[in-house]
Design an enzyme around this catalytic site. Sequence first.
Site, PDB file in Angstrom:
ATOM      1  N   VAL A 109      -6.138  15.842  47.958  1.00  0.00           N
ATOM      2  CA  VAL A 109      -7.140  16.011  46.899  1.00  0.00           C
ATOM      3  C   VAL A 109      -7.506  17.500  46.887  1.00  0.00           C
ATOM      4  O   VAL A 109      -7.900  18.050  47.915  1.00  0.00           O
ATOM      5  CB  VAL A 109      -8.436  15.207  47.158  1.00  0.00           C
ATOM      6  CG1 VAL A 109      -9.414  15.388  45.994  1.00  0.00           C
ATOM      7  CG2 VAL A 109      -8.142  13.728  47.350  1.00  0.00           C
ATOM      8  N   GLU A 110      -7.343  18.135  45.747  1.00  0.00           N
ATOM      9  CA  GLU A 110      -7.710  19.544  45.626  1.00  0.00           C
ATOM     10  C   GLU A 110      -9.168  19.631  45.190  1.00  0.00           C
ATOM     11  O   GLU A 110      -9.566  18.997  44.203  1.00  0.00           O
ATOM     12  CB  GLU A 110      -6.816  20.228  44.594  1.00  0.00           C
ATOM     13  CG  GLU A 110      -5.370  20.246  45.035  1.00  0.00           C
ATOM     14  CD  GLU A 110      -4.420  20.750  43.967  1.00  0.00           C
ATOM     15  OE1 GLU A 110      -3.489  21.472  44.317  1.00  0.00           O
ATOM     16  OE2 GLU A 110      -4.613  20.418  42.780  1.00  0.00           O
TER      17      GLU A 110
END
Length: 332
Positions: free
Chosen positions: A168-169
């Site tokens: 997850v950025e």
Amino acid sequence: MSFTGNIGSAAGRNGQRADGHVLLVGGGVIGKGWAVQLLAHGHRVVLADPAVGADEVARHVRQNRHAVESLGGDLDGWESRLHVVHDTGGGLEAALDGAVWVQESGPEDPGFKSRLAAWLDERLSPEVVIASSTSGTMPSALAAECTSAPGRVVVGHPFHPVPVIPLVEVVGNAHTADETAERACDFYRSLGKRPVRVRREVPGHLANRLQAALWREAYSLVERGVATVADVDAAITNGPGLRWALLGPLLGQHLGGGPGGMAHTLEHLGPPAQEWMDDLRDARLSPELVSLLVDGVDREVGDRGADELSAVRDALLVRLLQDKRDAGRSLP
Ligand SMILES: NC(=O)c1ccc[n+]([C@@H]2O[C@H](COP(=O)([O-])OP(=O)(O)OC[C@H]3O[C@@H](n4cnc5c(N)ncnc54)[C@H](O)[C@@H]3O)[C@@H](O)[C@H]2O)c1
């Protein structure tokens, strides 16, 4: 308000999260993936989508149950923790009460996303993070119309399929405090995800930009007749792609340098690599190039269906991720 699901008070075997719920706005491919991931980590979930019913979400949970539980989740009692709302007006407003986190995965329309963020920002208490799964909207655009606590509007960009791929950025906007971005990372970590902070907002965040760099050259090589679509995929899946999944492109270079490490690699292979970089071409997705790529993939796929390929992909990914987890701290 029209409810087709149900929330009970149970919080699952690993469910330490009895208070509050996570609000998912949008329940398409990505929103349903978030629902599985959150339910498997003990959360109560309210999913709001005008077009997605509880049956569809339930089917998705069942389809992904094996994968998410193989990776450490626990879906015991999930039915009583899921609540689906169709009415995205009053129903959504009612669902704000008790929301401890918002994850928006609605249509990729920057206007919709920024209006929604402003509407939520006006109504939710300032410590509730409003995260967007967006691939294409910059965090500052998301928060542009927020007046209450714009810094809590962040990008939390997952990868498909959400219950399997850990990344997850996390990207904040100009108002986002370090502490808020770290809190977002902690939240995703608590779901078994691997957050990576992107320190400055740029179009496409981090991983999609890296993919785009490779796609650009792959498209160009196919267009120039240097390789077929199948050749490109075989070169990556039987070569550097294997190492990338374990080490990433840069740590891989370090090991390629033997005892001299990265410094030796760059000294020894840096000059030719510079020539290759200087020779990289641009690619324009003209109708001719698009049909070359589509025909190439059709030939590569042959008579295998997308469902068959996806099932093989996900089963192997789960095994790889289990092995990576067992390898512990030695891998990035
Ligand atoms: N598909 C991917 O691979 C991928 C990967 C990472 C991030 N994303 C991002 O996730 C977001 C969602 O993408 P997706 O692929 O799930 O799209 P999708 O089209 O599958 O889902 C969007 C959902 O939003 C719903 N929706 C429409 N109006 C709404 C409203 N007013 N309120 C609530 N829901 C509404 C639609 O009914 C639909 O179910 C996008 O921002 C996209 O950039 C997509």
